[in-house]
Enzyme design. Structure first.
Site, short mmCIF file in Angstrom:
data_model
loop_
_atom_site.label_atom_id
_atom_site.label_comp_id
_atom_site.label_asym_id
_atom_site.label_seq_id
_atom_site.Cartn_x
_atom_site.Cartn_y
_atom_site.Cartn_z
N HIS A 114 98.73 36.96 78.18
CA HIS A 114 99.69 36.12 78.89
C HIS A 114 99.88 36.69 80.31
CE1 HIS A 114 102.97 33.29 79.31
NE2 HIS A 114 103.68 34.26 79.86
N ASP A 150 104.89 33.35 72.75
CA ASP A 150 104.77 34.54 73.61
C ASP A 150 105.77 35.65 73.24
OD1 ASP A 150 102.77 33.24 75.06
OD2 ASP A 150 104.20 32.34 76.45
C1 GRF Z 1 94.79 33.37 82.16
O1 GRF Z 1 95.62 33.70 83.25
C2 GRF Z 1 95.54 33.54 80.87
O2 GRF Z 1 96.41 34.63 80.87
C3 GRF Z 1 96.34 32.26 80.83
O3 GRF Z 1 95.43 31.27 81.29
C4 GRF Z 1 94.46 31.88 82.15
C5 GRF Z 1 93.12 31.59 81.57
O4 GRF Z 1 92.08 31.94 82.41
N1 GRF Z 1 96.92 32.02 79.56
P1 GRF Z 1 90.58 31.95 81.89
O5 GRF Z 1 90.30 30.63 81.21
O6 GRF Z 1 90.41 33.12 80.95
O7 GRF Z 1 89.75 32.11 83.13
#
Ligand code: GRF
Length: 193
Positions: A114, A150
């Protein structure tokens, strides 16, 4: 975390909804000697998720279920995971909320990343909210998934400084780069490595 199927590496599924940059970093990690996990499945609720391309590239099984009917999608997914002997689930930019029933079936075996320093800024638009509140720091958290959003036990966090000229986009970029390092570290920690 105790696992029992007797495979040499922990059979892991990564759930995504979008770009999959965390998936990419997990795949890279999984191919190193020190990794306790092997990624056997990429799951997405979104057939257009860019990250699904990593399945073909790395010869990993993929599965898409649109979650329009959550109950039926989750039931299909649960049997798919079972048939593939999946032992660990890593949520990586997965934008659907899993039901209590699903989480119970994988109790203590689902991790999430997160983009905030939990318990601060649960949910969406974390960077914008951190900036609006004039925070000096934000960061990212890897945690176990519990039935409250979360809110499961925190495994590891990484703090990032917010600069004076920070925008939500620049902060997202900085934190995402940290996420790519944090998730593998958190997995090592979960398995006491
Ligand atoms: C990341 O910032 C994750 O923490 C959030 O969504 C984003 C996903 O990025 N939940 P990716 O698809 O891994 O590039």
């Amino acid at each position: 975390m105790v696992l029992s199927t007797g495979y040499s590496k922990i059979r892991t599924a990564v759930f995504i909804s979008g770009t999959g940059s965390n998936l990419k970093s997990l795949i890279r990690f999984s191919k190193t000697n020190k990794s306790p996990i092997s990624i056997e499945l990429i799951f997405s609720n979104n057939s257009k998720a860019k990250g699904l391309a990593f399945a073909k590239l790395h010869k990993i099984k993929k599965k898409v279920l649109n979650f329009k009917n959550k109950n039926s999608s989750e039931n299909k997914l649960l049997s798919f995971l079972k048939n593939n002997n999946i032992e660990l689930i890593c949520l990586a930019g997965f934008m659907k909320i899993l039901s209590k029933n699903f989480i119970k079936k994988f109790e203590g075996k689902i991790l999430n990343i997160h983009p905030s320093l939990l318990p601060k800024y649960k949910g969406l638009n974390t960077h914008k909210r951190a900036l609006n509140n004039k925070e000096k720091h934000s960061g990212c958290t890897v945690h176990f998934v519990s039935s409250r959003l979360d809110s499961g036990k925190i495994v590891l966090q990484k703090k990032t400084k917010i600069s004076k000229k920070e925008t939500a986009a620049s902060l997202a970029k900085k934190i995402l780069a940290q996420e790519h390092k944090l998730y593998p570290k958190a997995i090592l920690k979960v398995f006491n490595l």
